[in-house]
Write an enzyme that holds these catalytic residues in place. Structure first.
Site, mmCIF file in Angstrom:
data_model
loop_
_atom_site.group_PDB
_atom_site.id
_atom_site.type_symbol
_atom_site.label_atom_id
_atom_site.label_comp_id
_atom_site.label_asym_id
_atom_site.label_seq_id
_atom_site.Cartn_x
_atom_site.Cartn_y
_atom_site.Cartn_z
ATOM 1 N N ILE A 160 17.921 66.721 29.366
ATOM 2 C CA ILE A 160 18.551 65.849 29.186
ATOM 3 C C ILE A 160 20.286 66.282 30.092
ATOM 4 C CG2 ILE A 160 20.580 63.449 30.012
ATOM 5 C CD1 ILE A 160 17.742 62.742 30.526
ATOM 6 N N ARG B 64 4.779 57.138 28.677
ATOM 7 C CA ARG B 64 4.953 58.503 28.665
ATOM 8 C C ARG B 64 5.008 58.813 27.265
ATOM 9 N NH1 ARG B 64 9.228 59.955 26.386
ATOM 10 N NH2 ARG B 64 10.542 60.734 27.371
ATOM 11 N N GLN C 160 11.435 60.089 34.163
ATOM 12 C CA GLN C 160 12.448 59.268 32.892
ATOM 13 C C GLN C 160 13.206 61.551 32.481
ATOM 14 O OE1 GLN C 160 9.046 60.552 32.950
ATOM 15 N NE2 GLN C 160 9.238 62.525 31.506
ATOM 16 N N SER D 20 18.445 53.825 27.682
ATOM 17 C CA SER D 20 17.145 54.642 27.946
ATOM 18 C C SER D 20 17.058 54.195 29.700
ATOM 19 C CB SER D 20 16.051 53.941 26.541
ATOM 20 O OG SER D 20 15.703 53.275 27.631
ATOM 21 N N CYS D 21 15.957 55.450 29.056
ATOM 22 C CA CYS D 21 15.716 55.911 31.124
ATOM 23 C C CYS D 21 14.960 54.292 31.401
ATOM 24 C CB CYS D 21 14.945 57.045 30.924
ATOM 25 S SG CYS D 21 13.090 57.254 29.642
ATOM 26 N N ASN D 22 13.730 53.930 30.267
ATOM 27 C CA ASN D 22 12.918 52.984 30.979
ATOM 28 C C ASN D 22 13.945 51.605 31.252
ATOM 29 O OD1 ASN D 22 10.647 53.118 31.246
ATOM 30 N ND2 ASN D 22 10.042 53.339 28.652
ATOM 31 N N ASP E 186 25.861 74.042 23.180
ATOM 32 C CA ASP E 186 24.271 73.976 23.091
ATOM 33 C C ASP E 186 24.631 75.032 21.615
ATOM 34 O OD1 ASP E 186 21.837 73.216 22.072
ATOM 35 O OD2 ASP E 186 21.348 72.896 24.309
ATOM 36 N N HIS F 192 4.142 62.729 32.552
ATOM 37 C CA HIS F 192 5.234 62.634 33.795
ATOM 38 C C HIS F 192 5.106 61.471 33.989
ATOM 39 C CE1 HIS F 192 4.919 66.910 34.320
ATOM 40 N NE2 HIS F 192 4.018 66.832 34.413
#
Length: 344
Positions: A14, A172, A303, A143-145, A35, A220
């Protein structure tokens, strides 16, 4: 025009996409990314010529970065001090720890779906509750979903109202390149209701939602099937019209060759989109059917990239760059090039 200065903590799946998204915004400046180690993503950043400044989030591991030839512009504290707002894309739980640092320097921050809701003042979605995020110090994304699901449900809710939804998520199991989940030949079901349904009700409390989630051994994209009860009876043609009017929804069909999630990933690569990313969710025209008053349809969730626009929306809301959902999302869409395919 004074640009809003944005830092990104965490340069993974992300984080690297957030950095690219911010860099495209004409009214924002990407200060840099942080990071902890010379991961493959960080090594790729170096090989691309370090288009973004890199800050270490683990100074004790700086020797590893130096050995890999990664130029370091400072530590995470330096990045936070130089930024107006932070996008935190670190692993779940790390963002809550980083919040102490953001508070120390009086900086705003946006967290991802993996963090607990208590980390933020507002559980945020760019279309469903933009105005609640205006001026807030700490926002948490869905979240992505949930992000893609709310786009579709909110689209119909604003048009005709929605009473309830029931969802099945075919999820996925891992992102591409993630080996820690193992190699499997099985499906796994979670206990109902899924958190995505509960999260939808948190964002849209007037909608009753429940759902089931099934993990699948693919990488994917997720597919969500939705059974939605509108407050006003609408036809399939009307549902198509409403979906087609949403900038972040792409209508596709099996006859066009979009047979499933892999078709959409391949199409994104054929378009030349970086990493095969697609910001829009896809709804199959062929999947929209009626059962009584209920509307049923299927959504593809890319996602890795779907939450990026809503993160940019969150910056706009938190920093009061635009005060309404229409203005804020429109600016984000313009800079990211979302919806241009509708008129191409």
């Amino acid at each position: 025009m004074k640009k809003i200065k944005v830092g990104v903590a965490g340069y993974g799946v992300i984080g690297q996409r957030l950095a690219d998204g911010v860099a495209l915004q004409g009214d924002m400046e990407l200060v840099g990314v942080a990071d902890v180690a010379p991961t493959l993503s960080v090594k790729a950043l170096k090989e691309k010529g370090m288009p973004y400044k890199f800050f270490t989030a683990a100074p004790e591991r700086q020797a590893e970065l130096e050995a890999a030839g990664i130029p370091v512009s400072g530590d995470l504290d330096d990045l936070v001090r130089q930024s107006d707002i932070m996008l935190d894309a670190t692993s779940a739980g790390v963002g809550a720890k980083n919040k102490l640092l953001y508070e120390k320097y009086g900086k705003k921050a946006i967290f991802q779906g993996g963090e607990k809701n208590t980390v933020a003042d507002v559980f945020f979605h760019g279309y469903a509750n933009y105005e609640k995020g205006v001026g807030a110090d700490f926002l948490k994304l869905t979240s992505c979903n949930t992000t893609g699901l709310i786009r579709a449900v909110d689209c119909l809710d604003r048009a005709v109202g929605v009473e309830k939804v029931a969802i099945t998520i075919i999820r996925r199991v891992a992102d591409p390149g993630d080996y820690h989940r193992g190699l499997t030949n099985a499906l796994q079901i979670d206990k109902a209701p899924s958190h995505q349904a509960l999260d939808l009700m948190t964002i849209m409390p007037h909608v009753e939602a429940t759902g089931i989630l099934v993990h699948t051994p693919v990488t994917h994209g997720h597919i969500i099937t939705v059974v939605l009860t509108p407050k006003k009876d609408i036809s399939v043609a009307e549902a198509l019209m409403y979906f087609d009017g949403h900038p972040r929804i792409r209508l596709v069909s099996i006859d066009e060759g979009f047979q499933g999630n892999a078709s959409l990933f391949r199409y994104a690569r054929d378009l030349g989109n970086p990493r095969g990313d697609m910001y829009e969710i896809a709804i199959w025209r062929d999947s929209i059917v009626k059962s009584g008053r209920d509307i049923m349809f299927a959504i593809n969730i890319p996602q890795e990239a779907v939450v990026i626009p809503e993160n940019i929306d969150a910056i706009r809301a938190s920093m009061k760059m635009q005060l309404t959902r229409d203005e804020g999302t429109a600016e984000t869409n313009t800079y990211l090039g979302i919806g241009k395919w509708k008129i191409s």
